[in-house]
Design an enzyme around this catalytic site. Structure first.
Site, PDB file in Angstrom:
ATOM      1  CG  ASP A   1     -12.724   2.094  -8.255  1.00  0.00           C
ATOM      2  OD1 ASP A   1     -13.776   1.545  -8.630  1.00  0.00           O
ATOM      3  OD2 ASP A   1     -12.700   2.994  -7.383  1.00  0.00           O
TER       4      ASP A   1
ATOM      5  CG  HIS B   1     -25.077   2.387   0.425  1.00  0.00           C
ATOM      6  ND1 HIS B   1     -26.449   2.422   0.354  1.00  0.00           N
ATOM      7  CD2 HIS B   1     -24.690   3.695   0.527  1.00  0.00           C
ATOM      8  CE1 HIS B   1     -26.870   3.677   0.407  1.00  0.00           C
ATOM      9  NE2 HIS B   1     -25.810   4.468   0.501  1.00  0.00           N
TER      10      HIS B   1
ATOM     11  CG  LEU C   1       4.527  -0.972  -8.637  1.00  0.00           C
ATOM     12  CD1 LEU C   1       5.506  -1.997  -8.082  1.00  0.00           C
ATOM     13  CD2 LEU C   1       3.315  -1.675  -9.259  1.00  0.00           C
TER      14      LEU C   1
ATOM     15  CE1 TYR D   1     -23.711   5.936   3.846  1.00  0.00           C
ATOM     16  CE2 TYR D   1     -24.687   6.976   1.918  1.00  0.00           C
ATOM     17  CZ  TYR D   1     -23.587   6.441   2.566  1.00  0.00           C
ATOM     18  OH  TYR D   1     -22.370   6.411   1.922  1.00  0.00           O
TER      19      TYR D   1
ATOM     20  NE  ARG E   1     -13.654   3.766   0.770  1.00  0.00           N
ATOM     21  CZ  ARG E   1     -14.252   3.384  -0.352  1.00  0.00           C
ATOM     22  NH1 ARG E   1     -15.533   3.691  -0.539  1.00  0.00           N
ATOM     23  NH2 ARG E   1     -13.600   2.709  -1.271  1.00  0.00           N
TER      24      ARG E   1
ATOM     25  CD  GLU F   1      -2.506   1.768   0.390  1.00  0.00           C
ATOM     26  OE1 GLU F   1      -2.465   2.976   0.105  1.00  0.00           O
ATOM     27  OE2 GLU F   1      -3.230   0.938  -0.219  1.00  0.00           O
ATOM     28  CD  GLN F   2      -0.243   5.373  -3.911  1.00  0.00           C
ATOM     29  OE1 GLN F   2       0.611   5.221  -4.774  1.00  0.00           O
ATOM     30  NE2 GLN F   2      -1.315   6.119  -4.089  1.00  0.00           N
TER      31      GLN F   2
END
Length: 377
Positions: free
Chosen positions: A289, A47, A125, A210, A103, A34-35
């Site tokens: 994504d 959601h 990377l 929400y 999140r 993970e960067q």
């Protein structure tokens, strides 16, 4: 499967984290790069539909997430000006919960399921070099590591996608999303109804709102608003209540109250890409994504990444790492049609605006689906 065979996952977002946990639980040797230097509780909600909660069940975190999140029984769509209901879509009866949650809280829970020592921060990377027998990964801090296969879960600006298809900037959609968290006690001063999960629609914009906790002490909104040109650097910029009032001028008193209650709001460009011609090449494969980015209007972008992770795990279990080519063909054959359909509906921003049956999304059980042949992938 041989213990010396290694999988490298680039990107530890929701999709990459799910892939790491599921593959580790299946017995694979997995490291995640993970960067970012660390993760924080960023101000965003999310959601998780029953289709994803069934995957979390396999991961062993469904019950914790059930306790953590809010449980809306309906997705309400209402006219932004009059407040009239456009649809009332039940979210129950699919064999698992529908939850809305912060999140950052979800991500932290996912991180807790990774094997200790397998998540590596500050790993941006720089280069990939594929040989006949492995992939060499070089990071900005000078570290070099090797893997049998590499999974690109590194988002819309994926370095792995760039390796497969060349450098190409994502497309700006012409829309922005405003995001804000509101303390639940801020809403108590209004004699208004704040529903658990509601999307306010006008002709050309919307506001999705929400709760993000089971205690209902945090209310979140995200918008979709036309914005002709994105001329700022970075992932987002600060916005303001004044900008929000201007964007939702003439809207219902509940919408106005939400804006009035906002302490801080940010504005994010919504970017996407056209469907990719391939999802893998050689020892490299994409998910989420990096593979099929979409506007967030269906609340299924992260869900599709997690479904990708679960299906890719199934396919690698079927073939083993040594036959990764077949696994990747199976993966694409079993994911591309569904992910592309969700991408198209999400980008069109029509989801649940009118009374419709969402069973094809929420009723889907990835583990109940027989694997299609990968020959045509």
């Amino acid at each position: 499967m041989g213990s010396t065979q290694k999988i490298a996952i680039v990107g530890a977002g929701l999709g990459g984290a799910a892939a790491a946990t599921l593959l580790q639980q299946a017995g694979f040797d997995v490291d995640v790069y993970e960067q970012a230097p660390e993760f924080s509780r960023l101000g965003a909600g999310i959601h998780m539909g029953p289709n994803i909660m069934k995957i979390f069940r396999r991961m062993g975190i469904e019950k914790q997430l059930d306790l953590m999140g809010s449980h809306p029984e309906h997705w309400f769509s209402r006219c932004g000006e009059t407040g009239d209901y456009l649809s009332r879509i039940p979210l129950t009866g699919y064999g698992a919960s529908y939850i809305t949650v912060h999140r950052g809280d979800l991500h932290a829970l996912q991180m807790s399921t990774l094997k200790p020592g397998t998540l590596h921060f500050n790993k941006r990377l720089e280069t990939l070099e594929e040989t006949d027998t492995q992939v060499r990964l070089t990071f900005a801090d000078g570290e070099v590591t090797y893997a049998d296969i590499v999974i690109g879960a590194d988002g819309i600006n994926s370095k792995i996608r760039e390796e497969l298809l060349g450098v190409e900037k994502p497309l700006y959609s012409g829309w922005v999303a405003h995001r804000a968290l509101i303390r639940g006690d801020q809403l108590a001063k209004y004699d208004l109804t704040f529903e658990d999960c509601i999307k306010w629609w006008t002709e050309d914009r919307h506001m999705m709102v929400y709760y993000t906790t089971g205690k209902r002490d945090e209310y979140y909104y995200v918008t979709g608003v036309p914005h002709p040109e994105w001329d700022f650097q970075g992932a987002f910029v600060d916005s303001s209540r004044e900008e929000m009032f201007d964007a939702f001028k003439g809207c219902h008193p509940t919408v106005q109250a939400l804006i009035e209650s906002t302490d801080s709001v940010t504005k994010w460009p919504l970017r996407n890409r056209n469907p990719l011609p391939l999802w893998s090449r050689g020892r490299l494969v994409l998910l989420g994504d990096a593979c099929h980015p979409m506007k967030p209007h269906m609340a299924q972008g992260a869900g599709m990444a997690i479904e990708d992770a679960a299906m890719l795990t199934r396919c690698l279990q079927e073939t083993g790492i040594s036959d990764y080519r077949t696994a990747f063909q199976l993966y694409e054959a079993n994911r591309k049609e569904r992910a592309s359909r969700v991408q198209a509906v999400s980008n069109a921003n029509t989801w649940l605006r009118t009374q419709e049956d969402p069973d094809w999304v929420y009723g889907y059980d990835l583990y109940a689906q027989p694997l299609k042949s990968g020959a045509a992938a």
